[in-house]
Design an enzyme around this catalytic site. Structure first.
Site, PDB file in Angstrom:
ATOM      1  N   TYR A   1       0.827  -1.213   0.000  1.00 49.49           N
ATOM      2  CA  TYR A   1       0.000   0.000   0.000  1.00 49.49           C
ATOM      3  C   TYR A   1       0.853   1.251   0.000  1.00 49.49           C
ATOM      4  CZ  TYR A   1       0.972   1.092   4.919  1.00 49.49           C
ATOM      5  OH  TYR A   1       1.588   1.462   6.085  1.00 49.49           O
TER       6      TYR A   1
ATOM      7  N   ARG B   1       7.805   3.739  -5.094  1.00 56.19           N
ATOM      8  CA  ARG B   1       8.020   2.844  -3.952  1.00 56.19           C
ATOM      9  C   ARG B   1       6.976   1.731  -3.947  1.00 56.19           C
ATOM     10  NH1 ARG B   1       7.979   5.244   2.078  1.00 56.19           N
ATOM     11  NH2 ARG B   1       5.772   5.515   1.581  1.00 56.19           N
TER      12      ARG B   1
ATOM     13  N   ARG C   1      -8.304 -20.012  -0.023  1.00 52.63           N
ATOM     14  CA  ARG C   1      -7.190 -19.874   0.912  1.00 52.63           C
ATOM     15  C   ARG C   1      -6.154 -21.006   0.789  1.00 52.63           C
ATOM     16  NH1 ARG C   1      -5.171 -20.919   5.868  1.00 52.63           N
ATOM     17  NH2 ARG C   1      -4.342 -19.126   7.027  1.00 52.63           N
TER      18      ARG C   1
ATOM     19  N   HIS D   1      -1.533 -21.114   1.163  1.00 50.22           N
ATOM     20  CA  HIS D   1      -0.368 -20.234   1.353  1.00 50.22           C
ATOM     21  C   HIS D   1       0.346 -19.916   0.040  1.00 50.22           C
ATOM     22  CE1 HIS D   1      -1.223 -20.879   5.491  1.00 50.22           C
ATOM     23  NE2 HIS D   1      -0.142 -20.238   5.905  1.00 50.22           N
TER      24      HIS D   1
ATOM     25  N   LYS E   1       6.573  -1.874   2.013  1.00 47.07           N
ATOM     26  CA  LYS E   1       5.376  -1.258   2.611  1.00 47.07           C
ATOM     27  C   LYS E   1       4.211  -2.234   2.452  1.00 47.07           C
ATOM     28  CE  LYS E   1       3.262   3.320   3.100  1.00 47.07           C
ATOM     29  NZ  LYS E   1       3.421   3.535   4.537  1.00 47.07           N
TER      30      LYS E   1
ATOM     31  N   GLU F   1      12.975   2.819  13.776  1.00 49.66           N
ATOM     32  CA  GLU F   1      12.043   3.854  13.298  1.00 49.66           C
ATOM     33  C   GLU F   1      10.846   3.909  14.233  1.00 49.66           C
ATOM     34  OE1 GLU F   1      10.296   2.860   9.450  1.00 49.66           O
ATOM     35  OE2 GLU F   1      10.240   0.744   9.962  1.00 49.66           O
TER      36      GLU F   1
ATOM     37  N   LEU G   1      11.375   1.332   6.881  1.00 49.55           N
ATOM     38  CA  LEU G   1      10.762   1.777   5.631  1.00 49.55           C
ATOM     39  C   LEU G   1      11.485   3.068   5.239  1.00 49.55           C
ATOM     40  CD1 LEU G   1       8.356   1.313   3.626  1.00 49.55           C
ATOM     41  CD2 LEU G   1       7.258   3.191   4.840  1.00 49.55           C
TER      42      LEU G   1
HETATM   43  C1  LIG Z   1       6.828   1.978   9.532  1.00 48.07           C
HETATM   44  C2  LIG Z   1       6.842   3.295   8.847  1.00 48.07           C
HETATM   45  N1  LIG Z   1       7.992   3.986   8.782  1.00 48.07           N
HETATM   46  C3  LIG Z   1       8.057   5.194   8.185  1.00 48.07           C
HETATM   47  C4  LIG Z   1       6.935   5.771   7.621  1.00 48.07           C
HETATM   48  C5  LIG Z   1       7.040   7.128   6.970  1.00 48.07           C
HETATM   49  O1  LIG Z   1       7.029   7.004   5.581  1.00 48.07           O
HETATM   50  P1  LIG Z   1       6.518   8.172   4.640  1.00 48.07           P
HETATM   51  O2  LIG Z   1       7.365   9.360   4.934  1.00 48.07           O
HETATM   52  O3  LIG Z   1       6.722   7.655   3.263  1.00 48.07           O
HETATM   53  O4  LIG Z   1       5.088   8.402   4.998  1.00 48.07           O
HETATM   54  C6  LIG Z   1       5.721   5.075   7.631  1.00 48.07           C
HETATM   55  C7  LIG Z   1       4.532   5.653   7.005  1.00 48.07           C
HETATM   56  O5  LIG Z   1       3.476   5.108   6.978  1.00 48.07           O
HETATM   57  C8  LIG Z   1       5.683   3.807   8.255  1.00 48.07           C
HETATM   58  O6  LIG Z   1       4.530   3.104   8.307  1.00 48.07           O
END
Ligand SMILES: Cc1ncc(COP(=O)(O)O)c(C=O)c1O
Length: 289
Positions: A32, A51, A99, A101, A146, A178, A202
């Site tokens: 997403y 991305r 369903r 895997h 993501k 993060e 991320l």
């Molecule tokens: C785990 C995580 N890290 C960092 C971010 C920040 O990413 P962005 O600046 O692309 O929104 C997000 C955003 O949803 C996130 O879910």
């Protein structure tokens, strides 16, 4: 009326239905994006959509649209829903299939949905700062994707919420990674430090904008892992994310960060970030500074 996109078609929200055996619903098997809308325009759309393509490729989902096609569809949706300030959410799952895997065959097409939401800029938090807790990072080892699988993030965020805080700062052992839904940076002796873009985080688009601004304005920065001790001894701590832009963290585990008020580097980056938005999307009605 609230319009959404379902597999490329614009529908009224109440008419958009997804099968109970969609792999996104059953396995979180999908990817997403969330993109900011200012003045009815997408901010850093190409970066977000690129991305998305990369996340999809990493899990073997073939997107049936090119980046430019996706952008056009999202722009139509924003215009139809008359969103001036908000976000667009879009996701692709591996599709509907009984369903099992193992991946379904190539005859199963990904399910695509997108919707918009009006979301204000979090002015008060941008101004006064946020509170955070620290929490062990129990997520998988591909946080660069993501993916819809966000349970580790949700559990950490819930703990922060229960503690009356806005964010959980995640750490693997002694290494800070993060936030549960944001990237984190610290400032020490005038240097911005943020975890390198590897599989443990991320690579946030807002993080990338912030680093580009550091480069352009000769602000020293380091992309490297830092420790909990460095976090606790930081002069400033700030978070970056699509909906929050740049937000100071003023309290961690009930202890003040630095002197407990937003720092000058964070203020500077907030202001530069805002300039970047204005450059791409036009003047903001409610400027923070
Ligand atoms: C785990 C995580 N890290 C960092 C971010 C920040 O990413 P962005 O600046 O692309 O929104 C997000 C955003 O949803 C996130 O879910």
């Amino acid at each position: 009326m609230d319009w959404v996109i379902h597999n490329g078609e614009m529908l009224e929200r109440k008419n958009a239905k997804v099968d109970i055996e969609d792999r996104g619903y059953q396995f979180g098997d999908g990817v997403y994006e969330v993109i900011r809308i200012y003045n009815g325009k997408l901010f850093t759309a190409t970066e977000h959509l690129q991305r998305l393509v990369e996340s999809a490729a990493k899990v073997g989902i073939t997107l049936p649209y090119k980046v430019a096609e996706l952008q056009t569809m999202l722009e139509e949706l924003i215009s139809k829903n008359e969103v001036d300030l908000g976000i667009v959410y879009l996701q692709f799952t591996r599709g509907e299939s009984p369903r099992k895997h193992a991946f379904p065959g190539i005859d199963v097409a990904p399910t695509f949905v997108a919707y918009t939401r009006k979301v204000d800029r979090p002015q008060a938090k941008m101004e006064r700062g946020m509170k955070a807790i620290t929490e062990e990072d129990i997520r998988w080892l591909r946080c660069d994707i993501k993916s819809l699988n966000l349970l580790g993030n949700l559990l950490a965020n819930q703990k922060a919420t229960e503690a009356g805080c806005d964010e959980a700062i995640l750490h693997r052992g002694n290494t800070v990674t993060e936030g549960s839904h944001t990237n984190i940076s610290i400032v020490k002796n005038g240097i911005v430090i943020t975890h390198e873009a590897d599989n443990f985080i991320l690579n946030g688009i807002s993080r990338q904008v912030m680093l580009k601004l550091c480069k352009e304005h000769d602000i020293p920065f380091e992309e490297r892992a830092f420790t909990l001790e460095e976090l606790n001894a930081a002069d400033e701590v700030f978070l970056t994310g699509t909906t929050i832009e740049v937000v100071p963290v003023i309290m961690i585990n009930e202890k003040p960060v630095g002197v407990g008020v937003p720092g000058t580097m964070t203020r500077k980056l907030q202001s530069l970030f805002e300039d970047e938005i204005v450059r791409e999307c036009g003047p903001l009605l409610e400027n923070r500074v």
